[in-house]
Scaffold this active site. Structure first.
Site: not given
Length: 284
Positions: A14-15, A35-36, A58, A60, A124, A128, A148
């Protein structure tokens, strides 16, 4: 900021999509190229001319991270992958912009400030938080905590709009409170920090406006979309009572925006961005 010197990790999310629209000349790579989670893949990639890495990648799936398989994936992407990018940034003197989450907190503070001690409730959130600690070791970084997030792809607003079209009157949790963060707002904030060359460190970044529950936001969505349908309040415990592998969630997700506002950035109200978002969805 010369966008040809920017590399976007997670460009298909999305971002990532919103950042590509802002920085059309930015570099990206598919999983087959980079591939991180693989240190060798990161170290062997051609980073010449890259001065800024924006990491939006991420895992998520908050509930999925509670499963045996999901736990491994969450840590690989959200911690090991970040570790590999941190090592690279340190060796090559690259500025790392990393996107984090309010899930690194337990939700007991209101609002969450940047210096609040980490207290994640879920796998999760823990993964993070590990990534946050790694990024904070760098001399040059912007660690951005958002809540959100709404953009292109599956999200709460689109889910509610789909339910509204079907005439569904949903039950939505009313004990989780926070603000929406539209990807357009995240892009504005990231671009602001980069161009202003703001002091390095952690910045909360979400839309401004009245902190609201998911149930209240659902009612706002129905109102703006013109759906004369009822939204029923429920609690998080009631909503998940029959579901397995449910991650604990922070009940307060409101982020203090004082730090980024003090730097000169002016946030948009989430309700205004929600109205614009719904209007764009209508015109698709």
């Amino acid at each position: 900021m010369n966008d040809a010197n920017i590399f976007i990790v997670g460009a298909k999310g999305q971002l990532g999509l919103a950042l590509q629209a802002q920085y059309p000349r930015a570099k990206t790579a598919g999983i087959n190229e980079l591939d991180i989670t693989d240190q060798e893949s990161v170290q062997n990639y051609d980073w010449s001319d890259v001065k800024v890495i924006i990491n939006t990648a991420a895992f998520t799936n908050v509930d999925g991270a509670e499963t045996n398989e999901g736990r491994i994936t969450a840590w690989q992407v959200n911690a090991v992958g970040v570790s590999n990018l941190v090592k690279l940034a340190l060796i090559r003197d690259i500025l790392l912009v990393h996107i984090s989450s309010e899930y690194v907190f337990d939700g007991s503070k209101n609002p969450h400030i940047e210096s609040e001690p980490l207290s994640p409730l879920s796998v999760y959130g823990q993964s993070k938080a590990a990534g946050d600690l790694l990024v904070s070791l760098l001399p040059k970084y912007y660690l951005i905590r958002a809540s959100w997030v709404i953009g292109e792809g599956k999200n709460f607003v689109r889910t509610m709009l789909d339910l509204g079209k079907k005439g569904v009157e949903p039950s939505v949790v009313n004990d989780q409170v926070g603000r929406l963060t539209f990807t357009s707002e995240l892009v504005r904030g990231i671009d602001y920090l980069l161009n202003k060359k703001a002091a390095y460190g952690i910045y909360n970044l979400s839309n401004e406006g009245q902190p609201s529950s998911w149930a209240d936001i659902a009612r706002a969505i129905y109102k703006l979309a013109g759906y004369d349908l009822k939204v029923t309040d429920t609690t998080t415990a009631e909503y998940f009572v029959s579901k397995q592998d449910v991650a604990p969630r922070p009940l307060n997700s409101t982020l203090s925006l004082d730090k980024i506002h003090d730097s000169g950035f002016i946030s948009r109200d989430w309700y205004d961005d929600l109205r614009d978002y719904i209007e764009r969805e209508r015109n698709r």
